[in-house]
Every structure is written in C-alpha cells, then in structure tokens.
Design a protein around this motif. Structure first.
Motif, short mmCIF file in Angstrom:
data_model
loop_
_atom_site.label_atom_id
_atom_site.label_comp_id
_atom_site.label_asym_id
_atom_site.label_seq_id
_atom_site.Cartn_x
_atom_site.Cartn_y
_atom_site.Cartn_z
N LYS A 108 8.69 -9.08 4.41
CA LYS A 108 8.11 -8.54 5.64
C LYS A 108 6.67 -8.13 5.34
O LYS A 108 6.42 -7.28 4.49
N LEU A 109 5.71 -8.73 6.05
CA LEU A 109 4.30 -8.39 5.87
C LEU A 109 3.77 -7.68 7.10
O LEU A 109 3.99 -8.11 8.23
N ASN A 110 3.08 -6.57 6.86
CA ASN A 110 2.44 -5.81 7.93
C ASN A 110 0.93 -5.84 7.74
O ASN A 110 0.42 -6.01 6.62
N TYR A 111 0.21 -5.63 8.83
CA TYR A 111 -1.25 -5.63 8.76
C TYR A 111 -1.72 -4.45 7.90
O TYR A 111 -1.16 -3.35 8.00
N PRO A 112 -2.76 -4.62 7.10
CA PRO A 112 -3.39 -3.46 6.45
C PRO A 112 -3.89 -2.50 7.54
O PRO A 112 -4.59 -2.91 8.46
N THR A 113 -3.51 -1.24 7.44
CA THR A 113 -3.75 -0.27 8.51
C THR A 113 -4.43 0.97 7.96
O THR A 113 -4.09 1.46 6.88
N TYR A 114 -5.39 1.49 8.75
CA TYR A 114 -6.15 2.67 8.33
C TYR A 114 -6.19 3.69 9.46
O TYR A 114 -6.41 3.34 10.63
N ASN A 115 -6.00 4.97 9.11
CA ASN A 115 -6.32 6.08 10.00
C ASN A 115 -7.74 6.53 9.66
O ASN A 115 -8.05 6.78 8.49
N GLU A 116 -8.59 6.64 10.68
CA GLU A 116 -9.97 7.06 10.45
C GLU A 116 -10.29 8.22 11.39
O GLU A 116 -9.86 8.23 12.54
#
Length: 830
Positions: A798-806
């Motif tokens: 299962k691959l998820n998008y690289p995600t960032y909280n900014e």
C-alpha cells in the motif's frame, strides 16, 4: 564581464522594503527588497481590492471604478458595495490606473502595481466636488501584508535581471527568498551533490514546483525543474515577475508540497521595448581551485558566452501585442582530474610474467600465483588484458607518470581536458484584447541544446552526451462574466527529450566491453559510464487549468480544476545492458573480477503514462475591516502509473509471505503482465487549509499578525516505476559475486566459459525459456553452471502520497515608510 542595453518605456520604480531578520529557535526572518505578498489569486494573475471613503473617512457606496492597464489600455469595471469596498479579480500582472467616479465627488485616480498571486491595495479617498475635476493621488504602496498568512516573496522584472546570477538560472532567484537554502547534498539518494536546487524550510528539494504562466514545468520522472541541456533553467530575459510561495495556504497551489515558484513572462505593450545583453566569463577571470594548486596544476581552460535579446510592442494599438525573446549559452567545460593507472611493471608482469625491463621480481610486485613465484595469466586471457591496459597506456600523460610512493603497481598523474555544452531558446508571445470582457494570449517556446553529460579522463571515445530539444505552447483566456464573476482558463502542451548515451557506444564497447570500477580504489575506472547508457525519456505533457472567482459581499469565493497528463517513453531498460564490473587489483591479477552486473531487457524502451488532477474550493472572508480569514480545501488524485505494454511485475504476495524454498517456481512468486505499477495506491488526498491576517490595533495601523495551517502532498516521482518495469521476466537482471565476496572466479575474458557475460547470457536464456514452465532456482542452477539468481524490486503493498503538515505564525511591524521588521515562525512535519 557583462554588457547590457535596455530600452523600457514607461517603467516605474517600485518601493524598496528593507526587512530586518531574526533567526533563533525556529524563528525565520527576512532581509529582502521585495514587496510582501498578499493572498494568492491564481498561478498567473493578481487582484486589486480597496475601499473608497469620503473626507471624513466614511464609506462611499456606488462608486464606479475603472481599472486601466497602463501598458495595453485594457479596462475592467467594478462598483463599491455598501461598505465602500470593491474588488477586481484575475488581472494580468502590471501597472494599472484606478479611477473612481460618483455624483457629488471629484473624480479620483491612483496608480497600483499588480503582482502575480497578490492583492494590490487600491484605496481611494474621494474629495467633495462636482465629478468634473480629477484628483490624482500618488502614494507609496503598502508594505504590510494584511490579507493572508502565505509565506511568499515576489520579485519584479528589474530584480530578476539584476540579482547576481552566473548562468542566469531562473531557479537561483528562489534561493534569495526567506527559509530557502541551497541543496548541496541529499544523503537519501546516495549522492554527494545537490539534487533539486534548493530546500525550503526543511522540505525536500524534490518537493518544489515550477510553473511558467501557470504551466507545470517539472520533470515528471524526478520531480525536478525541467531545466534543459545546460541544467540551467534559461529564460531569465523573458520573465516579468517571479513569486516564491513557501507556505501556500491558497488551495490553487498543489502537486508538490514545497515552494511554489511561479514565473510570468513579459508581454507586448502599446510602446515598442526591448533589450540586448551579453555575458562573458573565462579562465582569466577565475582562480585556480585548491586541488589543482596542491598538485601544482595550472588553471584549466574554460570559456562561457551567454547572450539574450528581446523585442515587444503593438501590432494593433490597444488590441494586439507581441513579444519575442532569444537566448543562448555556450560553455567550454574544463575537466581536471587525477588519474591512477597500472604501472608498466604491473602491466608487464600480468601479460609477460616479467618486469618491464625484462627482469624478475613479479612475485614481489603482485604476489605469486604460480609455483615459480612468477605472476602469469592464462594465455587465452592475455589479449583482453592487453586491450584493457592499452586504454591506460595510450592516455595523455601516462608515459611520463611517476609510480606512486605507496603502491608500486600504480602510476598517477593529472589529466586536463574539456567538453562542450550549448543551448539556445526562442520564446514568442501574442496577447489579444478582444473586449472589456475577454483577453487572450498564446505562447510558443523552442529550446535546443546539447549537454556534455560525462567527460572521460582517459579517452574521449567514452564521453557521453545528451541532445535535449523541447517545444511547448500555451493558450490562455480570461473572461469577465460580470464585474463580480471572472473565469481564467489555461491550456498547455509540452514535449521534450532527454536521452543520455555515449554517442560512440559501439566503438567504445569494442575497446572495453564493460565498465570496470575498482572497489579498492587502485585504478581509475575504465570504460566510462557505458553501463548507465542509454537512459532518459521522451515526454509529452498536456495540461488544463481553470480558475473561477466570485465576489459576493465580503466573501471572495474561488474554485477551480486542474488536470495534467504525461506520456513517457522510458529508456531505463537500457541501463546495465553494458555490464558493470567491480574489481580489486588482487583478484584482477589472478584472472577474476569480484562483481558482475548485467540486465537483459525484452525492449530498450517502455511506454509509461500517468496523470494528476485536482479540484479546490476556498473562501476569503473579510470578517472585519482588520481581519481576513481564508478557509480552503483541495482534493488531489494522482494516478497509478501504467505501462502501455503491460510491462510491470511484482511479487504475488507480501515479501514476508513468499516461500523461501529454492524449489519454488519463479512464475508462482511473480505476477507479471501488469498494467499498473503498484498493487494499491492512494486514490485521493484531502488537503484542508486555513489562514488569517489580523491588524490587532485596527485597520491601517502598523502591526499585522498572520498565521496559517495546511496539509500538502507530493506526487510520487515516476522514476519509482522504473524498478517495477525492469523486473523479471520483462527485464532479467543478474548479479554475480567473485573472490572478494567468497564467490568463484569471474573471468575478464568475455569468451571464457566462466566469464560474467557467458554465465549471465546463459542464465537469461534459461530463465526466459523456463519461466512460463515453472523453472526455479534449483532447476536453472543445474542447467547453467554458475547461474546467478535474478534480482527483483518489489513495492510496498500500500503506497500513500508523501504528506506534510505546514504552519506558520508571523508578526510584521512597519518601522517607517520604507522598513518593516518581520518575525516568522515556520514549521512542518511529514
């Protein structure tokens, strides 16, 4: 050395803002000479908003506002509401004259500069009169950002051109923005050099997005800017404005989670304007480097010629305008490298059994490998050894090279050579003012160049080049339905090629049939980098972008849609079709390599396709005269990459569940003929964002507090699909390990029965023929002496998008009419 000729009509200087900086415990400050950014309106346009008041400061409703583009004569209309407020959306960047007219007041006008992605303030103070007299107000633009929380910097045309920037790389402009540092190393990719130009507030350098007039201009395989043959993003001379948005709480920003670098090209105007520029740099202007000085080597020859010229103006006044730009760069690249080569005695001992002078001593030199203490290779291997040694012996500088003090088998010297890189581009643009409700533009770009990808220190036959043509075009249209409803549409088409190869590949492989890398550091690598060629891609890209702005009372509602598709001809199957060899001089002296890698693809290219689409909705609410709140959500969908020949292969189950028995048939372990790259891929990303801007001491005061929070994602670089399309049985990769790793002899003679080429070629035939019939490691090892099990790369289930909280929290304090103190805390986590 630099020469410039410019003629620009009607250019008005911009107020310069000096901003003090503070960097302590996560606080990031700014020292800049650019105007602060207001709320980003689109990737290509800005807004004008303001309030109209009477001499007592009361709001004046019903004022007719006319906004005129000073360069093209285009006009836009608005009417103030009950609060005396108005807004004109999605305007092309430039200088505008605002005129306000209503009964009982003098006509009042002022000048406003619109920048991409910003709200320009156009407040008017009306004087009592009879509307027949015009009062022109001239005042400095506001220095404070009172509209939103974006961490953003905008550079004017003058700033873009005058920032010291060798090579005129457009990405360099972003490195002067707050929170940006040059990316000098990226350990994650195993390199010791920069990858992705710059990092912004700690986010990956491959998370930065580059757009030109809204057109996405990143390479889809590496998530880097699509920079052309010189690896410099040329086009500096055609740029009117650049905005760098680090924390972009506006929902029109997406695709990648780092900085958004938006470039807007120049347009024609009602006056002819143009320039001609020339830059030169060469050996006489550069100091020698430290290592050359240590080796007492002179400065190598280098020469750089760069030039640009542009012309723009009217075709039909107030209606049709043109602009054209031509730029070029020609570089002689110096290469000065130390070379370590087999000494004459080492060569003679291996090929004749005697020292170069004919005497004894080979046993002491390289160690005995025969009962008599004389090192001597089998007669059948001597020709290939002589052929390999000849490359070292015929290299410039070898004949006078001294033997190193530490190792009598090695001579060392410094080679000085050069290579040639060049690139030129032409950009053309036509703007059409159809009516007060419709404006259109079209662009055409042609970029041609040759990159000197690799320069070999031993023989130029191993040099590698990359011819990199690129063509692109855009069409954009802005339609004003009503003064409160505006639509902006952009279509873009781009094609480019970036294929890297040794242009003398057949001849160089005849001389050295593989690449040799000496893992003990004994000798300079041999055979160039042919194991990595050919590689690269041809890419066809098309994009649709649509933004709608609706002004309703104190709300500016925006929504839009974005679609981008890339069709890629992927040359990665060509990698390792020339073998990659690892050796030590100890094993080599006994007739063996220590590592051998070779791939056997069914095709040298594969067609891969992927797309990205997104939609967004946001509301900018003027909750109070001194408070603006922005709430937005963006939805993104990134496609699972597909192979049009169904070339992907993965394991049939999670790795932990696979059988470890060598009797397991390969075709039960591997699922092949797959159309999609990954077994399970995140379908959609929901990205909420919120920001605010507050003047705590009231509207028009000199203190602003701004902050925001948002969720951002990256698109997976398509290069991740390379490993899945180069798996068994579409591409059969083999790795053999020799004496240094406890393995058997790998004979350097390609014709020998125990050579790497012989073993892997037989292994490929056996695996290709037996895969569909249940072949396994045991059966293939019995069939092929020395069979090497194929390597395999498998993605996570299962691959998820690289995600960032900014997020950020910022305080701006205006100290005087030209100076602002800005303290900003910026954070991210992902």
């Amino acid at each position: 050395m630099y020469f410039r000729f410019n003629r620009f009509s009607g250019f008005k200087g911009l107020a310069r803002t000096a901003v003090a900086s503070l960097a302590l415990l996560g606080f990031a400050g700014v020292l800049q000479t650019t105007q602060p950014a207001a709320f980003a309106q689109s990737l290509t346009a800005g807004d004008i908003a303001g309030t109209v008041t009477d001499p007592a400061g009361a709001a004046v409703p019903g004022v007719q506002i006319v906004v005129k583009n000073d360069a093209t004569g285009a006009t836009y209309n608005a009417t103030t509401n009950a609060a005396g407020e108005y807004r004109v959306s999605l305007l092309p960047p430039g200088t505008y004259t605002l005129t306000g007219t209503t009964t009982g007041f003098d006509t009042t006008s002022t000048t406003v500069h619109v920048r991409v992605g910003q709200i320009a303030h156009g407040d008017l103070k009306m004087s009592l009169g009879k509307s027949s007299q015009t009062v022109t107000v001239t005042e400095a633009e506001p220095l404070l950002n009172t509209e939103n929380a974006d961490v953003s910097t905008t550079f004017s045309e003058k700033q873009v051109q005058n920032i010291p920037n060798p090579g005129n790389d457009l990405t360099y402009v972003a490195q002067t923005a707050p929170g940006v540092v040059m990316n000098t190393t990226t350990p994650s990719n195993g390199t010791a050099f920069g990858y992705g130009n710059f990092s912004s507030f700690g986010l990956p350098a491959t998370s930065n997005t580059f757009t030109v007039n809204g057109m996405y201009e990143n390479d889809p395989f590496l998530n880097l800017n699509n920079s052309g043959a010189t690896n410099l993003l040329l086009g500096n001379n055609e740029i009117a404005q650049v905005s760098v948005v680090s924390n972009a709480y506006g929902a029109q920003y997406g695709g990648l989670g780092g900085s958004q670098v938006n470039e807007i090209t120049k347009s024609g105007t009602n006056q002819f304007h143009g320039n001609a520029e020339y830059w030169w740099n060469g050996r006489v202007m550069n100091a020698n480097d430290f290592f050359n000085n240590q080796r007492k080597q002179p400065r190598p020859f280098d020469n750089v010629n760069q030039y640009a010229a542009s012309l723009g103006g009217p075709i039909f006044k107030d209606k049709t305008f043109f602009f054209g730009d031509y730029e070029g760069l020609r570089i002689v690249l110096p290469v000065s490298l130390p070379v370590f080569a087999p000494s004459p005695n080492y060569v003679s001992c291996l090929t004749t059994g005697k020292m170069a002078g004919g005497g004894a001593g080979c046993g002491k030199l390289i160690g005995p490998n025969s009962p008599g203490g004389v090192a001597m290779l089998p007669a059948g291997d001597i020709p290939i050894y002589k052929q390999l040694f000849s490359v070292y012996q015929n290299a410039k500088g070898y004949s006078t090279a001294p033997v190193t003090q530490k190792d009598p088998t090695v001579v060392s010297y410094t080679t000085t050579t050069s290579n040639f890189t060049h690139e030129w581009l032409f950009n053309g643009r036509i703007d059409q003012h159809v009516s007060d409700k419709d404006t259109m533009y079209g662009t055409y770009n042609m970029d041609r160049g040759l990159q000197a990808t690799y320069t070999d220190p031993l023989n130029p036959i191993f040099n590698a080049d990359s011819v990199q043509p690129q063509y692109s075009g855009q069409f954009g249209e802005t339609h004003v339905f009503t003064p409160n409803v505006t639509n902006q549409f952009t279509f873009a088409l781009l094609w480019y090629s970036a294929v890297f190869t040794d242009t003398n590949l057949a001849a160089s492989e005849k001389l050295v049939p593989y690449d040799i890398f000496w893992i003990d550091g004994s000798f300079t690598s041999l055979g160039g980098l042919n194991a990595f060629w050919p590689q690269g891609r041809n890419v066809t890209n098309y994009q649709f972008i649509d933004d709608v702005s609706v002004i309703k009372g104190t709300n500016n509602i925006k929504f839009g849609y974005y679609f981008r598709r890339d069709d890629v001809t992927d040359y990665s199957p060509g990698i390792l079709t020339t073998p990659e060899i690892y050796g030590t001089d100890a094993s080599f002296a006994t007739g063996s390599f220590d590592g051998y890698l070779q791939n056997y693809p069914k095709r040298l290219t594969q067609p891969v396709a992927l797309y990205n689409e997104a939609g967004y909705l946001q509301d900018e609410w003027k909750a109070r005269p001194n408070l603006t709140v922005t709430a937005a959500v963006r939805l993104e969908h990134n496609s699972n990459p597909v192979c049009q020949t169904n070339c992907f292969s993965t394991f049939s189950s999670d790795f932990s569940k696979l059988s470890t028995s060598t009797a397991t048939p390969y075709n039960t372990m591997i699922k092949t003929g797959l159309h999609q790259a990954f077994p399970s891929f995140q379908a959609i990303s929901v990205q909420p964002r919120v920001g605010f801007s507050l003047s705590p001491f009231g509207e028009g005061t000199k203190t602003v507090l701004r902050g925001g929070f948002g969720l951002f994602t990256d698109v997976f670089p398509a290069t991740i699909a390379d490993s899945v399309l180069n798996n068994v049985p579409v591409n059969n990769p083999f790795a053999l390990f020799g004496p240094a790793f406890g393995g058997p002899v790998i004979n350097p003679n390609p014709a020998a029965p125990n050579s790497g080429e012989t073993i892997t070629k037989a292994s490929n035939i056996a695996l290709s023929n037996g895969f569909a019939h249940g072949a396994n490691y045991n059966t293939l090892s019995t069939t092929v002496l020395g069979f090497g099990a194929p390597s395999f790369t498998n993605p996570h289930h299962k691959l998820n998008y690289p995600t960032y909280n900014e997020w950020n929290l910022e305080v701006e304090q205006q100290l005087n009419r030209t100076t602002v103190l800005d303290i900003n805390y910026v954070g991210d986590r992902g």
